[in-house]
Design a protein around this motif. Structure first.
Motif, PDB file in Angstrom:
ATOM      1  N   ALA A 152      -0.389  -7.605  -4.510  1.00 46.09           N
ATOM      2  CA  ALA A 152      -0.761  -6.240  -4.140  1.00 46.09           C
ATOM      3  C   ALA A 152      -1.352  -6.190  -2.735  1.00 46.09           C
ATOM      4  O   ALA A 152      -1.095  -5.251  -1.972  1.00 46.09           O
ATOM      5  CB  ALA A 152      -1.757  -5.684  -5.157  1.00 46.09           C
ATOM      6  N   LEU A 153      -2.125  -7.209  -2.387  1.00 42.95           N
ATOM      7  CA  LEU A 153      -2.795  -7.235  -1.090  1.00 42.95           C
ATOM      8  C   LEU A 153      -1.800  -7.335   0.051  1.00 42.95           C
ATOM      9  O   LEU A 153      -2.001  -6.748   1.122  1.00 42.95           O
ATOM     10  CB  LEU A 153      -3.781  -8.407  -1.041  1.00 42.95           C
ATOM     11  CG  LEU A 153      -4.709  -8.476   0.169  1.00 42.95           C
ATOM     12  CD1 LEU A 153      -5.640  -7.275   0.199  1.00 42.95           C
ATOM     13  CD2 LEU A 153      -5.513  -9.768   0.139  1.00 42.95           C
ATOM     14  N   VAL A 154      -0.711  -8.066  -0.158  1.00 40.97           N
ATOM     15  CA  VAL A 154       0.281  -8.255   0.912  1.00 40.97           C
ATOM     16  C   VAL A 154       1.578  -7.531   0.584  1.00 40.97           C
ATOM     17  O   VAL A 154       2.656  -7.927   1.031  1.00 40.97           O
ATOM     18  CB  VAL A 154       0.538  -9.760   1.156  1.00 40.97           C
ATOM     19  CG1 VAL A 154      -0.724 -10.457   1.596  1.00 40.97           C
ATOM     20  CG2 VAL A 154       1.108 -10.433  -0.096  1.00 40.97           C
ATOM     21  N   SER A 155       1.483  -6.454  -0.207  1.00 40.28           N
ATOM     22  CA  SER A 155       2.674  -5.748  -0.673  1.00 40.28           C
ATOM     23  C   SER A 155       3.479  -5.119   0.454  1.00 40.28           C
ATOM     24  O   SER A 155       4.644  -4.758   0.256  1.00 40.28           O
ATOM     25  CB  SER A 155       2.287  -4.668  -1.686  1.00 40.28           C
ATOM     26  OG  SER A 155       1.359  -3.755  -1.110  1.00 40.28           O
ATOM     27  N   PHE A 156       2.880  -4.983   1.625  1.00 39.11           N
ATOM     28  CA  PHE A 156       3.604  -4.426   2.770  1.00 39.11           C
ATOM     29  C   PHE A 156       4.608  -5.430   3.340  1.00 39.11           C
ATOM     30  O   PHE A 156       5.448  -5.069   4.170  1.00 39.11           O
ATOM     31  CB  PHE A 156       2.624  -4.010   3.867  1.00 39.11           C
ATOM     32  CG  PHE A 156       1.753  -5.125   4.362  1.00 39.11           C
ATOM     33  CD1 PHE A 156       2.138  -5.903   5.443  1.00 39.11           C
ATOM     34  CD2 PHE A 156       0.542  -5.413   3.739  1.00 39.11           C
ATOM     35  CE1 PHE A 156       1.340  -6.939   5.902  1.00 39.11           C
ATOM     36  CE2 PHE A 156      -0.260  -6.451   4.188  1.00 39.11           C
ATOM     37  CZ  PHE A 156       0.141  -7.218   5.268  1.00 39.11           C
TER      38      PHE A 156
END
Length: 239
Positions: free
Chosen positions: A141-145
């Motif tokens: 989720a934290l690096v979902s970009f």
């Protein structure tokens, strides 16, 4: 985001390094993850409840007529008739998803406290399978970009778990955790489409649309789990 009672011997540390008391993630991370998840859940619940209470037929009518909305060839009247049940379903889905996140966040924090107390008494490691899968999902989720973010989440889960040969399994589970928490919202969206389609006499078309959405979600789920498993495998293989 709940934990388990079993304690395993981590395989990641060197053979001459004791694993008793191994605690790869600080307790503050558990609290931070629980608080952030709970706040997100609270926000979703509030938005869903407000939408359900305030968005009525009159408001939808004003929106459709003022913007001259035409959705997939629907007339304004059809868009209004279909929009009323869809909004109700969507709002309920948001609220239920929010409540689920709050409950899971609280259960996760409580379970992690129990695990840490047990490890302090009996030894072992706090890096349980489910906890590490949740940490991996949080990394995703934290690096979902970033495209393929589930690879990072699966790798993080496998590294924290530290048991050789478990990378594929825990990586795949880490890829599934986030999707599982949004399942009530996905069900609500599907129900909303069906209810809206039925309201304008297009139930068959609505069922086809829902089927397409379900297939797309299952494909996305498989891809996410596969990427997580790949990340876990890479950690097993090279870390």
């Amino acid at each position: 985001m709940t934990d388990v009672d079993t304690v395993h011997d981590a395989g990641r540390p060197a053979t001459d390094e004791p694993t008793d008391g191994r605690d790869p993630v600080p307790v503050a991370v558990d609290w931070l993850l629980g608080i952030v998840t709970g706040l997100i859940g609270l926000a979703l619940t509030a938005v869903g409840a407000a939408m359900y209470a305030r968005v009525d037929r009159a408001l939808i009518t004003d929106f459709v007529t003022s913007e001259e909305v035409e959705v997939n060839g629907l007339t304004p009247a059809e868009a209004i008739d279909a929009g009323v049940p869809f909004v109700d379903w969507f709002a309920a889905g948001l609220a239920v998803t929010g409540l689920l996140l709050i409950a899971v966040a609280a259960a996760f924090v409580v379970a992690r406290r129990r695990t840490r107390r047990r490890v302090a008494r009996e030894g072992g490691t706090t890096a349980t399978f489910r906890a590490c899968a949740v940490y991996g999902a949080a990394v995703t989720a934290l690096v979902s970009f970033i495209p393929g973010a589930a690879v990072a989440g699966g790798g993080a889960a496998a590294y924290l778990y530290g048991e050789n040969g478990a990378g594929l399994r825990i990586g795949a589970v880490a890829g599934l955790v986030g999707w599982a928490l949004t399942a009530p919202l996905l069900v609500a969206v599907g129900g909303g489409f069906l209810a809206g389609a039925d309201a304008i006499g297009q139930l068959a078309a609505g069922a086809v649309l829902v089927a397409v959405i379900v297939v797309a979600e299952l494909v996305a789920l498989a891809i996410n789990a596969g990427l997580g498993a790949a990340g876990g495998y890479l950690v097993d293989r090279f870390a």
